[in-house]
Design a protein around this motif. Structure first.
Motif, PDB file in Angstrom:
ATOM      1  N   SER A  28      66.369  52.131 -42.144  1.00 30.79           N
ATOM      2  CA  SER A  28      65.876  51.817 -40.702  1.00 30.79           C
ATOM      3  C   SER A  28      64.659  52.489 -40.149  1.00 30.79           C
ATOM      4  CB  SER A  28      66.990  52.222 -39.729  1.00 30.79           C
ATOM      5  OG  SER A  28      66.695  52.085 -38.302  1.00 30.79           O
ATOM      6  N   HIS A  29      64.361  53.697 -40.436  1.00 33.94           N
ATOM      7  CA  HIS A  29      62.856  53.860 -40.262  1.00 33.94           C
ATOM      8  C   HIS A  29      61.818  53.474 -41.139  1.00 33.94           C
ATOM      9  CE1 HIS A  29      65.298  56.913 -37.929  1.00 33.94           C
ATOM     10  NE2 HIS A  29      64.246  57.190 -37.412  1.00 33.94           N
ATOM     11  N   ALA A  30      62.141  53.167 -42.305  1.00 36.33           N
ATOM     12  CA  ALA A  30      61.345  52.430 -43.311  1.00 36.33           C
ATOM     13  C   ALA A  30      60.920  51.153 -42.773  1.00 36.33           C
ATOM     14  CB  ALA A  30      61.865  52.478 -44.571  1.00 36.33           C
ATOM     15  N   GLU A  31      61.711  50.508 -42.052  1.00 33.88           N
ATOM     16  CA  GLU A  31      61.613  49.259 -41.631  1.00 33.88           C
ATOM     17  C   GLU A  31      60.550  49.344 -40.445  1.00 33.88           C
ATOM     18  OE1 GLU A  31      65.394  47.526 -40.736  1.00 33.88           O
ATOM     19  OE2 GLU A  31      65.958  46.903 -42.713  1.00 33.88           O
ATOM     20  N   GLN A  32      60.529  50.461 -39.675  1.00 33.25           N
ATOM     21  CA  GLN A  32      59.752  50.586 -38.741  1.00 33.25           C
ATOM     22  C   GLN A  32      58.498  51.375 -38.954  1.00 33.25           C
ATOM     23  OE1 GLN A  32      62.006  53.147 -35.586  1.00 33.25           O
ATOM     24  NE2 GLN A  32      63.778  52.381 -36.232  1.00 33.25           N
ATOM     25  N   GLY A  33      58.184  51.380 -40.375  1.00 36.49           N
ATOM     26  CA  GLY A  33      57.054  51.995 -40.916  1.00 36.49           C
ATOM     27  C   GLY A  33      56.872  53.481 -41.111  1.00 36.49           C
ATOM     28  N   TRP A  34      58.054  54.165 -41.031  1.00 40.10           N
ATOM     29  CA  TRP A  34      58.033  55.601 -41.353  1.00 40.10           C
ATOM     30  C   TRP A  34      58.523  55.833 -42.990  1.00 40.10           C
ATOM     31  CZ3 TRP A  34      56.654  59.358 -38.000  1.00 40.10           C
ATOM     32  CH2 TRP A  34      56.781  59.118 -36.629  1.00 40.10           C
ATOM     33  N   ARG A  35      57.744  56.800 -43.599  1.00 37.67           N
ATOM     34  CA  ARG A  35      58.007  57.138 -45.044  1.00 37.67           C
ATOM     35  C   ARG A  35      58.982  58.324 -45.065  1.00 37.67           C
ATOM     36  NH1 ARG A  35      55.175  60.858 -47.897  1.00 37.67           N
ATOM     37  NH2 ARG A  35      55.629  60.656 -50.226  1.00 37.67           N
ATOM     38  N   PHE A  36      59.625  58.122 -45.681  1.00 34.88           N
ATOM     39  CA  PHE A  36      60.772  59.222 -45.888  1.00 34.88           C
ATOM     40  C   PHE A  36      60.025  60.424 -46.787  1.00 34.88           C
ATOM     41  CE2 PHE A  36      64.364  61.488 -48.707  1.00 34.88           C
ATOM     42  CZ  PHE A  36      64.705  62.032 -47.653  1.00 34.88           C
ATOM     43  N   VAL A  37      60.298  61.511 -46.288  1.00 34.72           N
ATOM     44  CA  VAL A  37      59.508  62.525 -46.968  1.00 34.72           C
ATOM     45  C   VAL A  37      60.337  63.754 -47.759  1.00 34.72           C
ATOM     46  CG1 VAL A  37      57.943  64.785 -46.741  1.00 34.72           C
ATOM     47  CG2 VAL A  37      57.418  62.631 -45.389  1.00 34.72           C
ATOM     48  N   GLN A  38      61.587  64.018 -46.925  1.00 33.60           N
ATOM     49  CA  GLN A  38      62.605  65.028 -47.404  1.00 33.60           C
ATOM     50  C   GLN A  38      63.830  65.171 -46.595  1.00 33.60           C
ATOM     51  OE1 GLN A  38      60.853  68.894 -47.198  1.00 33.60           O
ATOM     52  NE2 GLN A  38      62.433  70.022 -48.602  1.00 33.60           N
TER      53      GLN A  38
END
Length: 65
Positions: A28-38
């Motif tokens: 869901s966050h990736a769809e909003q432009g966020w990159r998962f870090v950890q």
């Protein structure tokens, strides 16, 4: 420059399983432009046993101007 977001996913007290599906939160966050870090699960000591009580998901994205 980046901005960061921290999402806390708590565990259910009885089963110890996450209340939310962390994989779905990441998608869901990736769809909003966020990159998962950890993913981070700090320990808390209960009766002499280290047990995590939640996940902290860390995301980043470039600062939007």
């Amino acid at each position: 420059m980046f901005e960061y977001k921290f999402v806390k996913i708590e565990f259910k007290k009885i089963s110890g399983k996450p209340k939310e599906d962390y994989q779905e939160v990441i998608k869901s966050h990736a769809e909003q432009g966020w990159r998962f870090v950890q993913i981070f699960s700090p320990d808390s000591v209960t009766s002499g046993v280290a047990v995590g009580s939640y996940y902290d998901l860390i995301f980043e994205r470039p600062v939007q101007k």
